[in-house]
Design a protein around this motif. Structure first.
Motif, PDB file in Angstrom:
ATOM      1  N   ALA A   1       0.827  -1.211   0.000  1.00  0.00           N
ATOM      2  CA  ALA A   1       0.000   0.000   0.000  1.00  0.00           C
ATOM      3  C   ALA A   1       0.857   1.254   0.000  1.00  0.00           C
ATOM      4  N   VAL A   2       1.919   1.254   0.786  1.00  0.00           N
ATOM      5  CA  VAL A   2       2.844   2.384   0.767  1.00  0.00           C
ATOM      6  C   VAL A   2       3.446   2.537  -0.626  1.00  0.00           C
ATOM      7  N   ALA A   3       3.861   1.408  -1.191  1.00  0.00           N
ATOM      8  CA  ALA A   3       4.490   1.439  -2.516  1.00  0.00           C
ATOM      9  C   ALA A   3       3.539   1.919  -3.596  1.00  0.00           C
ATOM     10  N   ALA A   4       2.244   1.678  -3.416  1.00  0.00           N
ATOM     11  CA  ALA A   4       1.260   2.064  -4.426  1.00  0.00           C
ATOM     12  C   ALA A   4       0.697   3.462  -4.216  1.00  0.00           C
ATOM     13  N   SER A   5       1.049   4.093  -3.117  1.00  0.00           N
ATOM     14  CA  SER A   5       0.521   5.427  -2.819  1.00  0.00           C
ATOM     15  C   SER A   5       1.255   6.503  -3.603  1.00  0.00           C
ATOM     16  N   ASP A   6       0.544   7.567  -3.915  1.00  0.00           N
ATOM     17  CA  ASP A   6       1.137   8.736  -4.574  1.00  0.00           C
ATOM     18  C   ASP A   6       1.443   9.765  -3.490  1.00  0.00           C
ATOM     19  N   LEU A   7       2.725   9.983  -3.247  1.00  0.00           N
ATOM     20  CA  LEU A   7       3.149  10.883  -2.171  1.00  0.00           C
ATOM     21  C   LEU A   7       4.178  11.863  -2.735  1.00  0.00           C
ATOM     22  N   PRO A   8       3.734  12.816  -3.525  1.00  0.00           N
ATOM     23  CA  PRO A   8       4.668  13.687  -4.256  1.00  0.00           C
ATOM     24  C   PRO A   8       5.508  14.592  -3.376  1.00  0.00           C
ATOM     25  N   ALA A   9       5.071  14.861  -2.129  1.00  0.00           N
ATOM     26  CA  ALA A   9       5.834  15.755  -1.255  1.00  0.00           C
ATOM     27  C   ALA A   9       6.728  14.994  -0.284  1.00  0.00           C
ATOM     28  N   LEU A  10       6.662  13.661  -0.291  1.00  0.00           N
ATOM     29  CA  LEU A  10       7.384  12.874   0.709  1.00  0.00           C
ATOM     30  C   LEU A  10       8.893  13.011   0.536  1.00  0.00           C
ATOM     31  N   THR A  11       9.565  13.405   1.614  1.00  0.00           N
ATOM     32  CA  THR A  11      11.025  13.481   1.602  1.00  0.00           C
ATOM     33  C   THR A  11      11.666  12.409   2.471  1.00  0.00           C
ATOM     34  N   GLU A  12      10.881  11.810   3.379  1.00  0.00           N
ATOM     35  CA  GLU A  12      11.429  10.815   4.295  1.00  0.00           C
ATOM     36  C   GLU A  12      10.473   9.640   4.409  1.00  0.00           C
ATOM     37  N   LEU A  13      10.998   8.437   4.178  1.00  0.00           N
ATOM     38  CA  LEU A  13      10.220   7.208   4.331  1.00  0.00           C
ATOM     39  C   LEU A  13      11.031   6.226   5.162  1.00  0.00           C
ATOM     40  N   GLU A  14      10.411   5.742   6.240  1.00  0.00           N
ATOM     41  CA  GLU A  14      11.092   4.810   7.143  1.00  0.00           C
ATOM     42  C   GLU A  14      10.165   3.640   7.436  1.00  0.00           C
ATOM     43  N   LEU A  15      10.594   2.447   7.038  1.00  0.00           N
ATOM     44  CA  LEU A  15       9.830   1.227   7.272  1.00  0.00           C
ATOM     45  C   LEU A  15      10.690   0.233   8.040  1.00  0.00           C
ATOM     46  N   TRP A  16      10.218  -0.180   9.229  1.00  0.00           N
ATOM     47  CA  TRP A  16      10.869  -1.245   9.978  1.00  0.00           C
ATOM     48  C   TRP A  16      10.214  -2.545   9.522  1.00  0.00           C
ATOM     49  N   LEU A  17      10.900  -3.307   8.694  1.00  0.00           N
ATOM     50  CA  LEU A  17      10.293  -4.446   8.020  1.00  0.00           C
ATOM     51  C   LEU A  17      10.085  -5.639   8.949  1.00  0.00           C
ATOM     52  N   GLY A  18      11.026  -5.897   9.844  1.00  0.00           N
ATOM     53  CA  GLY A  18      10.836  -6.911  10.866  1.00  0.00           C
ATOM     54  C   GLY A  18      11.085  -8.332  10.390  1.00  0.00           C
ATOM     55  N   THR A  19      10.492  -9.274  11.117  1.00  0.00           N
ATOM     56  CA  THR A  19      10.733 -10.691  10.887  1.00  0.00           C
ATOM     57  C   THR A  19       9.410 -11.442  10.724  1.00  0.00           C
ATOM     58  N   GLU A  20       9.502 -12.590  10.076  1.00  0.00           N
ATOM     59  CA  GLU A  20       8.319 -13.427   9.861  1.00  0.00           C
ATOM     60  C   GLU A  20       7.698 -13.853  11.184  1.00  0.00           C
ATOM     61  N   GLU A  21       8.526 -14.063  12.189  1.00  0.00           N
ATOM     62  CA  GLU A  21       8.027 -14.487  13.490  1.00  0.00           C
ATOM     63  C   GLU A  21       7.000 -13.515  14.050  1.00  0.00           C
ATOM     64  N   TYR A  22       7.124 -12.245  13.716  1.00  0.00           N
ATOM     65  CA  TYR A  22       6.208 -11.232  14.232  1.00  0.00           C
ATOM     66  C   TYR A  22       5.343 -10.609  13.138  1.00  0.00           C
ATOM     67  N   GLY A  23       5.142 -11.345  12.058  1.00  0.00           N
ATOM     68  CA  GLY A  23       4.156 -10.932  11.067  1.00  0.00           C
ATOM     69  C   GLY A  23       4.685 -10.357   9.773  1.00  0.00           C
ATOM     70  N   ALA A  24       6.000 -10.274   9.604  1.00  0.00           N
ATOM     71  CA  ALA A  24       6.548  -9.759   8.347  1.00  0.00           C
ATOM     72  C   ALA A  24       6.435 -10.834   7.268  1.00  0.00           C
ATOM     73  N   ASP A  25       5.745 -10.524   6.193  1.00  0.00           N
ATOM     74  CA  ASP A  25       5.594 -11.490   5.106  1.00  0.00           C
ATOM     75  C   ASP A  25       5.829 -10.850   3.745  1.00  0.00           C
ATOM     76  N   SER A  26       6.486  -9.703   3.734  1.00  0.00           N
ATOM     77  CA  SER A  26       6.772  -9.040   2.461  1.00  0.00           C
ATOM     78  C   SER A  26       8.040  -9.619   1.846  1.00  0.00           C
ATOM     79  N   SER A  27       8.198  -9.357   0.581  1.00  0.00           N
ATOM     80  CA  SER A  27       9.405  -9.756  -0.136  1.00  0.00           C
ATOM     81  C   SER A  27      10.098  -8.510  -0.668  1.00  0.00           C
ATOM     82  N   VAL A  28      11.308  -8.679  -1.131  1.00  0.00           N
ATOM     83  CA  VAL A  28      12.035  -7.557  -1.718  1.00  0.00           C
ATOM     84  C   VAL A  28      11.299  -7.037  -2.948  1.00  0.00           C
ATOM     85  N   GLU A  29      10.620  -7.930  -3.664  1.00  0.00           N
ATOM     86  CA  GLU A  29       9.862  -7.511  -4.844  1.00  0.00           C
ATOM     87  C   GLU A  29       8.769  -6.502  -4.480  1.00  0.00           C
TER      88      GLU A  29
END
Length: 319
Positions: A170-198
Motif C-alpha cells: 500500500a505504501v508502494a502504491a501510494s502517490d506521495l509527491p511531497a514525501l522526503t522521508e520514508l522509514e519502514l521497519w520491516l521486521g521478521t516473519e516471526e512477528y508478522g513480516a511477510d513481504s518480499s524484496v519484490e
C-alpha cells in the motif's frame, strides 16, 4: 525494544496532557512555543478510554491551535486495536485545522511490546487530514493501509517488529509527491513480516516519490537482500540519507553495497546493528568516509547465538 517515550516530535517538545482526574485541565504552555501534545491512558485498567481522554483534551485546549499530537497508550492495546483512536481523530479533523504532525502508538515495552500493539486501518488519518505533513505509526499487528494520494505528507514512519506485506504494498502504491522521508521497519516473519524484496520495487523505482531524500528500510531479517536491491535501485542517486540498520546485515549485503551504484553522494549511511566482518567494515570505511559520508557501523548490540552448530542472528527490534 522501545525503552523511552518521545520527548520531541518534529521540532516540538512533547507535553503530556494530564487525564488522571475528571477535571483535567491543560498545563501551562511552555515558553518555547507550540508543543506536541501526548494524549494517553494507562494500558491497564484506565479510568476511561482514549476517545474520552481526547474529548477532555479538546475541551481543555484550543484545538484549532494544535499542531502536533502524539497518541500514547490506549486501553488494552495488546488486545484492543487502535480503531477507536483512529475514528476519534478522524471525526475531530474539522476541529484540528493546524494539525501537521501525528504519531500513533508512542508506547514503551512496559506499556506494550511493539509486536503486541494491535493496530487497525490507519488510512483515515491521511484522508481526514489532507494537510498532514508527518505521520508515524508504531506496531504492525493487524495494521492496514489503503493506497492513497496525499499532496502534503513529507514523512512517513512505520515502526514494527513485523510489517505486513499488504502495508508495504500500500505504501508502494501510494502517490506521495511531497514525501522526503520514508522509514519502514520491516521486521521478521516471526512477528508478522511477510513481504518480499519484490514488494519494495515500486518504492525503489522512485516514480511516485520524486522528492524522497531519506530512505530507511531497516530491522529486516532479509537485510542482505534489501541492501542488494537498494544498491541497484533507480531511486538511489536522489537519496541523501540511507538507513539499512537494525537488521541481519552480513558481508553479502556489504558486498552488494560496494558493488552497486556509487554511494559517495550520500551524506549518511546507517548500518548500525550489523553482522559484518571487521574486514568488510574496513572496506566500507575506505570506500565511503574519504568522500565525507557519515557511516554508522556500530555493531555493539548485534549478538550471535549458537545452538547445535547453528548460528542465530536477530534484528534489533522484534518482540
Amino acid at each position: 525494544m522501545i525503552t523511552e517515550l518521545q520527548t520531541e516530535f518534529h521540532g516540538h517538545p512533547v507535553v503530556e496532557f494530564p487525564i488522571d482526574t475528571a477535571t483535567a485541565t491543560a498545563p501551562t504552555m511552555p515558553d518555547q512555543g507550540p508543543v506536541a501534545w501526548r494524549i494517553s491512558v494507562p494500558t491497564y485498567e484506565p479510568p476511561f478510554d482514549w476517545p474520552e481522554a481526547f474529548a477532555k483534551f479538546r475541551a481543555a485546549v484550543d484545538p484549532a491551535s494544535v499542531q502536533a499530537i502524539v497518541v500514547g497508550g490506549w486501553s488494552d492495546p495488546y488486545d484492543e486495536g487502535s480503531a477507536p483512536v483512529v475514528a476519534a481523530l478522524a471525526a475531530a479533523a474539522g476541529e484540528l485545522p493546524a494539525l501537521r504532525s501525528l504519531f500513533l502508538g508512542d508506547m514503551t515495552s512496559e506499556d506494550c511490546e511493539i509486536s503486541w500493539i494491535v493496530q487497525s486501518d490507519v488510512t483515515a488519518l491521511l484522508t481526514a487530514f489532507p494537510r498532514l505533513e508527518h505521520l508515524g505509526v508504531r506496531g504492525g499487528s493487524q495494521l492496514e493501509l489503503t493506497p492513497v494520494r496525499h499532496e502534503n505528507l513529507r514523512s512517513l514512519v512505520i515502526e514494527t517488529g513485523g510489517l505486513p506485506a499488504d502495508v508495504v504494498r500500500a505504501v508502494a502504491a501510494s502517490d506521495l509527491p511531497a514525501l522526503t522521508e520514508l522509514e519502514l521497519w520491516l521486521g521478521t516473519e516471526e512477528y508478522g513480516a511477510d513481504s518480499s524484496v519484490e514488494d519494495l520495487a515500486p518504492i525503489l523505482s522512485g516514480e511516485k516519490l520524486p522528492r524522497l531524500t531519506r530512505l530507511a528500510l531497516s530491522n529486516s531479517d532479509q537485510q542482505d537482500a534489501v541492501a542488494a536491491a537498494v544498491a541497484t535501485a533507480p531511486i538511489l542517486p536522489q537519496l541523501r540519507a540511507l538507513d539499512l540498520s537494525k537488521g541481519v546485515l552480513l558481508d553479502a549485503g556489504g558486498e552488494a553495497l560496494l558493488a552497486g551504484q556509487s554511494l559517495t553522494h550520500l551524506e549518511s549511511l546507517d548500518l548500525h546493528h550489523n553482522y559484518l566482518s571487521d574486514g568488510m567494515r574496513e572496506r566500507l570505511r575506505t570506500a565511503l568516509e574519504p568522500s565525507g559520508v557519515r557511516l554508522n557501523l556500530d555493531a555493539e548490540d548485534a549478538d550471535e547465538d549458537e545452538y547445535d552448530g547453528t548460528i542465530y542472528r536477530s534484528v534489533a527490534v522484534g518482540e
